[in-house]
Design a protein around this motif. Structure first.
Motif, mmCIF file in Angstrom:
data_model
loop_
_atom_site.group_PDB
_atom_site.id
_atom_site.type_symbol
_atom_site.label_atom_id
_atom_site.label_comp_id
_atom_site.label_asym_id
_atom_site.label_seq_id
_atom_site.Cartn_x
_atom_site.Cartn_y
_atom_site.Cartn_z
ATOM 1 N N PHE A 1 12.067 6.275 -2.825
ATOM 2 C CA PHE A 1 11.284 5.299 -3.584
ATOM 3 C C PHE A 1 10.240 5.936 -4.509
ATOM 4 O O PHE A 1 10.124 5.579 -5.676
ATOM 5 N N SER B 1 10.074 6.005 -8.598
ATOM 6 C CA SER B 1 8.961 5.310 -9.242
ATOM 7 C C SER B 1 8.343 6.130 -10.370
ATOM 8 O O SER B 1 7.488 5.640 -11.098
ATOM 9 N N PHE C 1 1.835 4.934 7.747
ATOM 10 C CA PHE C 1 1.124 3.797 8.300
ATOM 11 C C PHE C 1 1.427 3.641 9.784
ATOM 12 O O PHE C 1 2.478 4.052 10.265
ATOM 13 N N LYS D 1 10.211 -4.689 -6.460
ATOM 14 C CA LYS D 1 11.043 -3.927 -5.524
ATOM 15 C C LYS D 1 10.631 -4.118 -4.066
ATOM 16 O O LYS D 1 11.437 -3.911 -3.169
ATOM 17 N N VAL D 2 9.362 -4.431 -3.855
ATOM 18 C CA VAL D 2 8.887 -4.497 -2.466
ATOM 19 C C VAL D 2 8.516 -5.925 -2.062
ATOM 20 O O VAL D 2 9.042 -6.458 -1.087
ATOM 21 N N ARG E 1 6.506 -2.720 -10.433
ATOM 22 C CA ARG E 1 7.578 -2.163 -9.605
ATOM 23 C C ARG E 1 7.369 -2.562 -8.149
ATOM 24 O O ARG E 1 8.319 -2.940 -7.461
ATOM 25 N N ALA F 1 -4.715 5.410 -5.325
ATOM 26 C CA ALA F 1 -3.898 6.124 -4.335
ATOM 27 C C ALA F 1 -2.749 6.904 -4.972
ATOM 28 O O ALA F 1 -2.491 8.047 -4.598
ATOM 29 N N GLY F 2 -2.097 6.294 -5.946
ATOM 30 C CA GLY F 2 -0.918 6.918 -6.537
ATOM 31 C C GLY F 2 -1.212 8.186 -7.312
ATOM 32 O O GLY F 2 -0.307 8.973 -7.602
ATOM 33 N N TYR G 1 0.834 -1.203 0.000
ATOM 34 C CA TYR G 1 0.000 0.000 0.000
ATOM 35 C C TYR G 1 0.876 1.262 0.000
ATOM 36 O O TYR G 1 0.579 2.238 -0.688
ATOM 37 N N ALA G 2 1.938 1.202 0.793
ATOM 38 C CA ALA G 2 2.834 2.360 0.865
ATOM 39 C C ALA G 2 3.417 2.647 -0.521
ATOM 40 O O ALA G 2 3.453 3.797 -0.966
ATOM 41 N N ALA G 3 3.852 1.589 -1.205
ATOM 42 C CA ALA G 3 4.397 1.766 -2.549
ATOM 43 C C ALA G 3 3.337 2.346 -3.482
ATOM 44 O O ALA G 3 3.618 3.218 -4.309
ATOM 45 N N MET G 4 2.098 1.862 -3.297
ATOM 46 C CA MET G 4 1.003 2.365 -4.142
ATOM 47 C C MET G 4 0.775 3.861 -3.958
ATOM 48 O O MET G 4 0.614 4.596 -4.920
ATOM 49 N N THR G 5 0.768 4.295 -2.678
ATOM 50 C CA THR G 5 0.504 5.722 -2.437
ATOM 51 C C THR G 5 1.612 6.582 -3.029
ATOM 52 O O THR G 5 1.405 7.747 -3.303
ATOM 53 N N MET G 6 2.790 5.975 -3.233
ATOM 54 C CA MET G 6 3.882 6.741 -3.831
ATOM 55 C C MET G 6 3.876 6.633 -5.346
ATOM 56 O O MET G 6 4.819 7.070 -6.013
ATOM 57 N N GLY G 7 2.832 6.021 -5.877
ATOM 58 C CA GLY G 7 2.659 6.020 -7.326
ATOM 59 C C GLY G 7 3.387 4.897 -8.044
ATOM 60 O O GLY G 7 3.494 4.929 -9.268
ATOM 61 N N ALA G 8 3.912 3.901 -7.296
ATOM 62 C CA ALA G 8 4.624 2.810 -7.965
ATOM 63 C C ALA G 8 3.641 1.913 -8.693
ATOM 64 O O ALA G 8 2.530 1.678 -8.223
#
Lengths: 292, 369
Positions: B100, B104, B83, A205-206, A201, B74-75, A190-197
């Motif tokens: 990160f 991305s 979190f 990466k995660v 990726r 979300a992105g 989820y964290a990666a998603m909120t950063m637009g990944a």
């Protein structure tokens, strides 16, 4: 609850006694009996057969052992086994990762059914798997006539062997990954998603770095099992020496033909594979333990 | 950026997490979603972030600065999310964690490597972690991890910062420091910030505006002073701070009155010696315990007659003057009480020795008898 109270009482009593003894320690004779039972069982059923394989393989000397592998049919069976594993393991790798990902990162209808079905090959004998493939792809099977029409042979050929092997080894990777990924949770994704990944990726990466040891462990187990597969392959392969005999099938045939040394020499390769697998498994466990 | 959520409902299976919730957050404010677990606060935050979606994308709306983002992932929302357990990437250094998001970006929009590095250094400086970029999350303390998570969330210059129980996993001392720090930090960067908490002190101390949630609904929205002093429901008054609860007077007029509830904050309870000359509405209570550690002394009391337990908060000097010991009987006066008869809200004060309710139909007599 009850056992908890027991252990408490025991501790209280033992502290009142002059000699100190920890609550979990049994009487010495109980220990001796349990340990010798366990080691005796292991020696009888695991170590003795392992030694026998090597003793029989080297019975006629080292040169006889190595000349075994000059045999055309034996060489072919080794190649076939390696090739089968080289196809079946990546297939299960993709399937296992996809299944584990689906089960742990999404909520959907029929999720528990999927988890149960993944375990099916553990519950059913591989022979039945082989029979089912004959029923579907065999000459008199559902798809047999059509396959014959397009001139693609599944049963009694390499594709059938791969199918049977894959069937038998489906649970290994998914089973290893599901608990690891469940413990991981979804927050990092989820964290990666909120950063637009992107999904890819995020996965590479995660998710993947987090489960790499579990995945590697699953792959070596899956590989060991794929190379050792017997029942299902026996049904679908047709057992043609130099054509559809995998190592396990070739060993059986050699043994039945009283070619004891070649049979055990070939078997020793599988035994070495087993030992290597155990060694790797140990290394992986130590490495992953150190990381966490 | 202002945030608007309109008629948000969310169900998980048969569990209703949110029921028709609407909320407006003005630009640049620090807002807290406060409520017990299961009240829907985290679900609401995740819907704002785009990590969950409302049951209906037709009737529910999420607007960021007037722009509809209800269905945006979300992105694409430009939110920074922190979190509860930080969700740092364990196998990456602090630096890689913070970078990160920037890494991305699609190749065309991605800044050059050294630009990213400079930005990461800036962010680490901002959260007072300069020099720790090469460490792994496992080599940091809880408070440091929390700040890495914050730096990571800020890396993409979000218009909105969302924090889920940001201090929940920290110990009391670190929590308090970090809370103060976040307050000044937010004032500096002026990003609209929403954080979820179940800790009323945290919400009251930190937020410009507190959104009190209960049972999938919003109970009250207001600045800390308002929700504390003028709670609109028994839930809000009970959830925010300590309060004594009495089943108020068996009314002579109607039977319904039996269910009226009267609330008194411990600091609105005044204690006098038993023989003290007081007004008619004082009641008698017996001291049970005295807790004198801390800024205030807390006195546990039991009302004589009904044996209802309650608590008073008095200054330490007063405690000494009264010389309270368990078993002693004292006179008690409530300076300020709140009543919730049949869901309505009433407020009453003691003035000049008599209780003046803001609605005349309530006399002190009916409340105390």
């Amino acid at each position: 609850m009850n056992s908890h109270r027991h252990s408490k009482q025991h501790r209280v009593r033992s502290s009142a006694l002059p000699q100190t003894r920890s609550a979990t320690t049994e009487a010495p004779w109980v220990r001796t009996v349990l340990i010798s039972l366990a080691t005796g069982f292991l020696a009888l059923f695991l170590l003795m057969p392992l030694f026998t394989v090597f003793i029989e393989a080297f019975r006629s000397g080292i040169s006889a052992y190595f000349s075994t592998f000059e045999d055309r049919f034996i060489r072919h069976s080794i190649r076939l086994t390696l090739l089968t594993a080289a196809v079946a393991v990546p297939l299960n790798l993709v399937f296992g990762v996809a299944a584990a990902w689906a089960v742990t990162k999404f909520d959907f209808r029929g999720k528990s059914l999927l988890v149960t079905i993944i375990d099916l090959p553990f519950a059913v004998t591989p022979v039945i798997g082989g029979m089912i493939f004959i029923l579907i792809f065999g000459a008199h099977g559902y798809l047999g006539p059509w396959l014959e029409g397009v001139n693609f042979q599944v049963v009694f050929a390499f594709p059938g062997i791969v199918l049977a092997t894959t069937f038998g080894t489906v649970p290994f990777i998914a089973r290893e990954l599901i608990p690891v990924m469940q413990a991981q949770g979804r927050d990092e994704e989820y964290a990666a998603m909120t950063m637009g990944a992107s999904g890819w990726r995020t996965f590479f990466k995660v998710t993947l770095p987090n489960v790499k040891w579990g995945l590697f462990y699953g792959v070596i187990l899956c590989n060991a099992r794929a190379m050792g597969e017997f029942g299902g392959v026996e049904v679908v392969s047709g057992k043609i020496s130099g054509k559809t005999n995998t190592m396990t099938l070739q060993i059986q045939q050699l043994y039945f033909d009283y070619a004891t040394v070649p049979a055990f020499a070939t078997a020793s390769l599988l035994a070495i594979l087993a030992l290597l697998t155990l060694l790797l498994k140990n290394i992986v466990e130590r490495l992953s333990g150190r990381e966490s | 950026m202002s945030i608007k959520a309109i008629q948000i409902s969310k169900t998980f299976g048969t569990f209703k997490a949110l029921e028709n919730v609407s909320l407006e957050v003005p630009d640049g404010k620090l807002v807290s979603l406060l409520g017990p677990s299961g009240s829907g606060k985290t679900t609401l935050l995740r819907i704002l972030a785009g990590l969950e979606f409302p049951d209906s994308l037709e009737t529910s709306r999420v607007l960021f600065h007037g722009k509809d983002v209800t269905a945006a992932p979300a992105g694409r929302r430009g939110v920074g999310f922190v979190f509860q357990h930080y969700a740092l990437f364990k196998h990456m250094t602090v630096e890689s964690n913070v970078a990160f998001g920037l890494n991305s970006l699609p190749r065309k929009e991605r800044p050059a490597k050294d630009v990213i590095l400079t930005r990461v250094c800036e962010l680490l400086q901002l959260v007072h972690l300069d020099g720790l970029g090469g460490r792994y999350p496992s080599e940091l303390s809880g408070g440091q991890r929390q700040r890495v998570a914050l730096a990571r969330a800020l890396a993409m210059n979000p218009k909105v910062l969302l924090l889920d129980e940001p201090f929940g996993a920290l110990d009391a001392k670190v929590r308090k420091d970090l809370r103060r720090w976040l307050r000044t930090f937010q004032e500096e960067i002026k990003v609209t910030t929403i954080f979820v908490t179940h800790d009323q002190d945290e919400a009251l101390e930190l937020a410009d505006e507190v959104v009190v949630m209960n049972n999938a609904r919003i109970e009250q929205v207001g600045d800390p002073q308002t929700v504390y002093d003028r709670p609109v429901s028994p839930f809000v008054i009970e959830f925010l701070g300590n309060v004594n609860r009495f089943v108020a007077g068996v009314g002579s007029e109607t039977k319904d009155r039996e269910k009226d509830v009267l609330y008194v904050r411990p600091h609105d309870v005044e204690l006098e010696p038993e023989d003290h000359e007081t007004h008619a509405y004082a009641l008698k209570a017996k001291v049970q315990h005295v807790f004198s550690a801390g800024n205030y002394g807390r006195v546990a009391l039991e009302r004589v007659g009904t044996r209802e337990p309650f608590e008073a908060e008095v200054s330490r000097e007063r405690l000494r003057e009264l010389d309270l010991v368990p078993g002693r009987v004292v006179s008690v006066i409530f300076r300020h009480v709140r009543l919730f008869p049949k869901g309505e809200f009433l407020e009453a004060d003691i003035r000049d020795g008599s209780l003046v309710a803001s609605t005349s139909s309530f006399s002190a007599k009916t409340m105390y008898s």
